[in-house]
Every structure is written in C-alpha cells, then in structure tokens.
Design a protein around this motif. Sequence first.
Motif, PDB file in Angstrom:
ATOM      1  N   MET A   1      39.461  15.676 -70.987  1.00 25.24           N
ATOM      2  CA  MET A   1      40.317  15.928 -69.724  1.00 25.24           C
ATOM      3  C   MET A   1      39.293  16.620 -68.820  1.00 25.24           C
ATOM      4  N   ARG A   2      39.397  16.173 -67.463  1.00 20.77           N
ATOM      5  CA  ARG A   2      38.234  16.791 -66.612  1.00 20.77           C
ATOM      6  C   ARG A   2      38.859  17.970 -66.250  1.00 20.77           C
ATOM      7  N   ARG A   3      37.917  18.845 -65.818  1.00 20.24           N
ATOM      8  CA  ARG A   3      38.294  20.574 -65.592  1.00 20.24           C
ATOM      9  C   ARG A   3      37.624  20.528 -64.148  1.00 20.24           C
ATOM     10  N   PHE A   4      38.562  21.313 -63.170  1.00 22.89           N
ATOM     11  CA  PHE A   4      38.183  21.665 -61.907  1.00 22.89           C
ATOM     12  C   PHE A   4      38.674  23.017 -61.430  1.00 22.89           C
ATOM     13  N   TYR A   5      37.857  23.791 -60.609  1.00 24.69           N
ATOM     14  CA  TYR A   5      38.290  25.034 -60.016  1.00 24.69           C
ATOM     15  C   TYR A   5      39.174  24.820 -58.857  1.00 24.69           C
ATOM     16  N   ILE A   6      40.159  25.538 -58.596  1.00 26.18           N
ATOM     17  CA  ILE A   6      41.043  25.471 -57.309  1.00 26.18           C
ATOM     18  C   ILE A   6      41.287  26.913 -56.979  1.00 26.18           C
ATOM     19  N   GLY A   7      41.360  27.267 -55.892  1.00 26.92           N
ATOM     20  CA  GLY A   7      41.631  28.572 -55.296  1.00 26.92           C
ATOM     21  C   GLY A   7      43.149  28.840 -55.901  1.00 26.92           C
ATOM     22  N   PRO A   8      43.361  30.368 -56.020  1.00 27.82           N
ATOM     23  CA  PRO A   8      44.839  30.578 -56.480  1.00 27.82           C
ATOM     24  C   PRO A   8      45.860  30.313 -55.519  1.00 27.82           C
ATOM     25  N   ASP A   9      45.216  30.385 -54.198  1.00 25.94           N
ATOM     26  CA  ASP A   9      46.282  30.118 -53.092  1.00 25.94           C
ATOM     27  C   ASP A   9      46.643  28.716 -52.840  1.00 25.94           C
ATOM     28  N   GLY A  43      40.705  30.749 -61.941  1.00 26.53           N
ATOM     29  CA  GLY A  43      39.463  32.065 -61.646  1.00 26.53           C
ATOM     30  C   GLY A  43      40.212  33.384 -62.036  1.00 26.53           C
ATOM     31  N   SER A  44      41.877  33.145 -61.989  1.00 24.22           N
ATOM     32  CA  SER A  44      42.594  34.616 -62.538  1.00 24.22           C
ATOM     33  C   SER A  44      42.883  34.501 -64.043  1.00 24.22           C
ATOM     34  N   GLY A  45      42.167  33.483 -64.776  1.00 23.80           N
ATOM     35  CA  GLY A  45      42.547  33.436 -66.115  1.00 23.80           C
ATOM     36  C   GLY A  45      43.599  32.506 -66.875  1.00 23.80           C
ATOM     37  N   TYR A  46      44.007  31.386 -65.817  1.00 25.32           N
ATOM     38  CA  TYR A  46      44.885  30.633 -66.001  1.00 25.32           C
ATOM     39  C   TYR A  46      44.420  29.045 -65.726  1.00 25.32           C
ATOM     40  N   ALA A  47      44.932  28.135 -66.640  1.00 28.05           N
ATOM     41  CA  ALA A  47      44.473  26.815 -66.456  1.00 28.05           C
ATOM     42  C   ALA A  47      45.654  26.053 -66.567  1.00 28.05           C
ATOM     43  N   TYR A  48      45.771  25.069 -65.473  1.00 32.63           N
ATOM     44  CA  TYR A  48      46.805  24.532 -65.203  1.00 32.63           C
ATOM     45  C   TYR A  48      46.580  22.883 -65.605  1.00 32.63           C
ATOM     46  N   GLU A  49      47.502  22.286 -66.439  1.00 30.66           N
ATOM     47  CA  GLU A  49      47.259  20.825 -66.704  1.00 30.66           C
ATOM     48  C   GLU A  49      48.185  20.201 -65.765  1.00 30.66           C
ATOM     49  N   CYS A  50      47.545  19.232 -65.035  1.00 23.36           N
ATOM     50  CA  CYS A  50      48.144  18.415 -63.900  1.00 23.36           C
ATOM     51  C   CYS A  50      48.028  17.114 -63.880  1.00 23.36           C
ATOM     52  N   ARG A  51      48.689  16.300 -63.120  1.00 21.71           N
ATOM     53  CA  ARG A  51      48.787  14.744 -63.095  1.00 21.71           C
ATOM     54  C   ARG A  51      48.677  14.554 -61.202  1.00 21.71           C
ATOM     55  N   ILE A  52      47.698  13.876 -61.109  1.00 22.04           N
ATOM     56  CA  ILE A  52      47.557  13.376 -59.887  1.00 22.04           C
ATOM     57  C   ILE A  52      48.608  12.676 -59.134  1.00 22.04           C
ATOM     58  N   GLN A  53      49.253  13.019 -57.789  1.00 16.53           N
ATOM     59  CA  GLN A  53      50.181  12.521 -57.255  1.00 16.53           C
ATOM     60  C   GLN A  53      49.707  11.575 -56.185  1.00 16.53           C
ATOM     61  N   SER A  54      49.014  11.859 -55.541  1.00 15.50           N
ATOM     62  CA  SER A  54      48.697  11.035 -54.076  1.00 15.50           C
ATOM     63  C   SER A  54      47.066  11.547 -53.837  1.00 15.50           C
ATOM     64  N   ILE A  55      46.376  10.553 -53.352  1.00 17.88           N
ATOM     65  CA  ILE A  55      45.058  10.828 -52.849  1.00 17.88           C
ATOM     66  C   ILE A  55      44.922  10.127 -51.730  1.00 17.88           C
ATOM     67  N   ASN A  56      44.705  11.131 -50.521  1.00 20.06           N
ATOM     68  CA  ASN A  56      44.428  10.906 -49.182  1.00 20.06           C
ATOM     69  C   ASN A  56      43.094  10.988 -48.851  1.00 20.06           C
ATOM     70  N   GLU A  57      42.710  10.744 -47.359  1.00 14.64           N
ATOM     71  CA  GLU A  57      41.314  10.823 -47.042  1.00 14.64           C
ATOM     72  C   GLU A  57      40.627  12.166 -47.328  1.00 14.64           C
ATOM     73  N   ASP A  58      41.208  13.437 -47.078  1.00 14.51           N
ATOM     74  CA  ASP A  58      40.756  14.564 -47.205  1.00 14.51           C
ATOM     75  C   ASP A  58      41.259  15.776 -48.161  1.00 14.51           C
ATOM     76  N   GLN A  59      42.560  15.277 -48.834  1.00 16.79           N
ATOM     77  CA  GLN A  59      43.004  16.053 -49.772  1.00 16.79           C
ATOM     78  C   GLN A  59      43.514  15.227 -50.797  1.00 16.79           C
ATOM     79  N   ILE A  60      44.032  15.792 -52.019  1.00 19.37           N
ATOM     80  CA  ILE A  60      44.686  15.235 -53.080  1.00 19.37           C
ATOM     81  C   ILE A  60      45.770  16.331 -53.500  1.00 19.37           C
ATOM     82  N   GLN A  61      46.978  15.520 -53.743  1.00 12.69           N
ATOM     83  CA  GLN A  61      48.044  16.319 -54.178  1.00 12.69           C
ATOM     84  C   GLN A  61      48.093  16.152 -55.844  1.00 12.69           C
ATOM     85  N   VAL A  62      48.341  17.308 -56.421  1.00 14.08           N
ATOM     86  CA  VAL A  62      48.893  17.129 -57.863  1.00 14.08           C
ATOM     87  C   VAL A  62      50.046  17.613 -58.105  1.00 14.08           C
ATOM     88  N   GLU A  63      50.563  17.539 -59.330  1.00 13.32           N
ATOM     89  CA  GLU A  63      51.736  17.810 -59.897  1.00 13.32           C
ATOM     90  C   GLU A  63      51.375  18.820 -61.108  1.00 13.32           C
TER      91      GLU A  63
END
Length: 85
Positions: A1-9, A43-63
């Motif tokens: 499974m691919r792993r990516f960094y995302i800001g907590p906000d 980056g705060s000690g948690y990993a989230y398992e997610c599924r991609i919902q939609s891919i737009n031009e400049d953003q990706i929504q995940v569940e």
Amino acid sequence: MRRFYIGPDQINGQSAEMTGTEARHLKTVLRMRPGDRLELVDGSGYAYECRIQSINEDQIQVEVLGRNPAAAESPLELCMALGFL
C-alpha cells in the motif's frame, strides 16, 4: 500500500483532502484511480488507511477507513562498521 504525508489540518473525521505535490504525484506519476487504497501519515503519530473517492484537477478527496498508531521505529537492529583498505 502506498504511503503519503498529509497535514493534520487536512483530515476531517472520515474524509481528507490532498493537494499540492503529493496529490500531483499520486495522480500523474502513480496514476492511481478512485477506489484505490492508500495510507496517509499525519506526522503526529497516526497512520490512516484510506480509499480514493474522487480526483479533480488540483485536489484528491479520500475516505478514511481506519486510524492506527504509526510504527515509527524499525524492529531491525543495525550495526555499521568501517573497513579500511
């Protein structure tokens, strides 16, 4: 499974939004599609398992499917030595 960094906000309960270089890499280089699974690390000690919902031009929504403590340290013990010729 691919792993990516995302800001907590960028994580809002059961959904998250990816933008910037990580989203571009996911979309154009890895060519992931809606329905693909990935792991987000905030980056705060948690990993989230997610599924991609939609891919737009400049953003990706995940569940967010689940939240687990991120394994920060490797269970392997490493010993380094320097060999002189």
